[in-house]
Design a protein around this motif. Sequence first.
Motif, PDB file in Angstrom:
ATOM      1  N   TYR A 249     -19.571  30.848  28.186  1.00 34.40           N
ATOM      2  CA  TYR A 249     -18.724  29.885  28.876  1.00 34.40           C
ATOM      3  C   TYR A 249     -18.135  30.499  30.134  1.00 34.40           C
ATOM      4  O   TYR A 249     -17.835  31.706  30.177  1.00 34.40           O
ATOM      5  N   GLN A 252     -12.195  30.158  29.359  1.00 37.89           N
ATOM      6  CA  GLN A 252     -11.663  29.821  28.042  1.00 37.89           C
ATOM      7  C   GLN A 252     -11.437  28.323  27.891  1.00 37.89           C
ATOM      8  O   GLN A 252     -11.683  27.747  26.819  1.00 37.89           O
ATOM      9  N   ALA A 253     -10.983  27.671  28.961  1.00 43.38           N
ATOM     10  CA  ALA A 253     -10.677  26.238  28.889  1.00 43.38           C
ATOM     11  C   ALA A 253     -11.921  25.428  28.539  1.00 43.38           C
ATOM     12  O   ALA A 253     -11.851  24.441  27.786  1.00 43.38           O
ATOM     13  N   HIS A 254     -13.078  25.837  29.075  1.00 43.67           N
ATOM     14  CA  HIS A 254     -14.322  25.134  28.792  1.00 43.67           C
ATOM     15  C   HIS A 254     -14.678  25.251  27.313  1.00 43.67           C
ATOM     16  O   HIS A 254     -15.085  24.276  26.673  1.00 43.67           O
ATOM     17  N   VAL A 256     -12.546  25.750  24.851  1.00 43.10           N
ATOM     18  CA  VAL A 256     -11.571  24.964  24.095  1.00 43.10           C
ATOM     19  C   VAL A 256     -11.929  23.487  24.123  1.00 43.10           C
ATOM     20  O   VAL A 256     -11.853  22.801  23.101  1.00 43.10           O
ATOM     21  N   ARG A 257     -12.354  22.978  25.281  1.00 36.66           N
ATOM     22  CA  ARG A 257     -12.736  21.568  25.376  1.00 36.66           C
ATOM     23  C   ARG A 257     -13.931  21.253  24.488  1.00 36.66           C
ATOM     24  O   ARG A 257     -13.935  20.263  23.754  1.00 36.66           O
ATOM     25  N   ASP A 258     -14.960  22.104  24.550  1.00 33.81           N
ATOM     26  CA  ASP A 258     -16.155  21.856  23.744  1.00 33.81           C
ATOM     27  C   ASP A 258     -15.852  21.989  22.258  1.00 33.81           C
ATOM     28  O   ASP A 258     -16.346  21.203  21.427  1.00 33.81           O
ATOM     29  N   THR A 260     -12.972  21.519  20.719  1.00 37.92           N
ATOM     30  CA  THR A 260     -12.174  20.366  20.292  1.00 37.92           C
ATOM     31  C   THR A 260     -13.031  19.123  20.168  1.00 37.92           C
ATOM     32  O   THR A 260     -12.878  18.332  19.224  1.00 37.92           O
ATOM     33  N   ALA A 261     -13.974  18.940  21.093  1.00 36.51           N
ATOM     34  CA  ALA A 261     -14.843  17.767  21.057  1.00 36.51           C
ATOM     35  C   ALA A 261     -15.732  17.761  19.830  1.00 36.51           C
ATOM     36  O   ALA A 261     -15.954  16.719  19.216  1.00 36.51           O
ATOM     37  N   SER A 266      -8.335  21.472  18.135  1.00 33.97           N
ATOM     38  CA  SER A 266      -8.421  22.615  19.020  1.00 33.97           C
ATOM     39  C   SER A 266      -8.708  23.875  18.221  1.00 33.97           C
ATOM     40  O   SER A 266      -8.463  23.932  17.006  1.00 33.97           O
TER      41      SER A 266
END
Length: 275
Positions: A249, A252-254, A256-258, A260-261, A266
């Motif tokens: 990735y 880190q934000a990317h 976390v988004r994936d 969570t999806a 989260s």
Amino acid sequence: MRQRPRGDSRGILDPGRLLREVRFRRHLPAESLRPWVEHYWLIDWELSAPFEQRVVPHPAVNVVFRRDDDGPESGEVAGVGRDLFRITLNGTGRVSGVQFRPGGFHPFWRRAVSELTGRSVPLPAGRLTQPDVPVGAGTFPGAPTSAAGDDERCLALDALLTAWQPEPDPMAEEAVRLAEAIRTDRTVLRVDDFAARHDVAVRRLQRLFLEYVGVGPKWVIRRYRLQEAVEQAAGGPLSWADLAADLGYSDQAHLVRDFTAVAGVSPAAYARSVS
């Protein structure tokens, strides 16, 4: 070839609770079926309250037979699931399931496996095929959930799949081999790099996976890496930034988004829920 079923819990959310609530186990199929079938999975339950299980699906087709209480047995072919799978169990019941290896269902289905992606096809009693499959190829001799013990249930599944008369297919063998390489090698992060490593054109790799696995190679790579993230999140404190980098990735934000999806919560919330 594998001599025992995998012992990991990859893809199962909160596997500890699953094992507390139900009897879950895996068995290998007959040796002749192992090039295509990952394992059989059996579940029995006797619950006083409803229990919901969530699973981040593998890039694999499953054939599932279920019987609740004393009701009739139902069966279905479940294609690769793109979304989080949820199921609520009540009362008593049992499931006998077949998880195919990614790419391994095509010799049985004999059409593009992508037709099944994101959906399930009911199995009429006594038949295991679609109308254009040769007559008699899908009849099965017994209900897999009715057999008394694990050995008998596995033998019923062996007979069922053998009756489907899978046909040798070098393309299916290639798809199985490549998907297994993605699963077992966490350094696989990009389709173009993976294609070059295995000396196959990217476009051909994409066509092969859509036909035989049901989803593209990029999706398979990301799903296996996300399953690793789910598994590690349940293992204790870790650096999400380092894990994001390890899994390919950009930040880190990317991740976390994936995460969570695909998992519905989260990473931090999931780690707290299973600690």
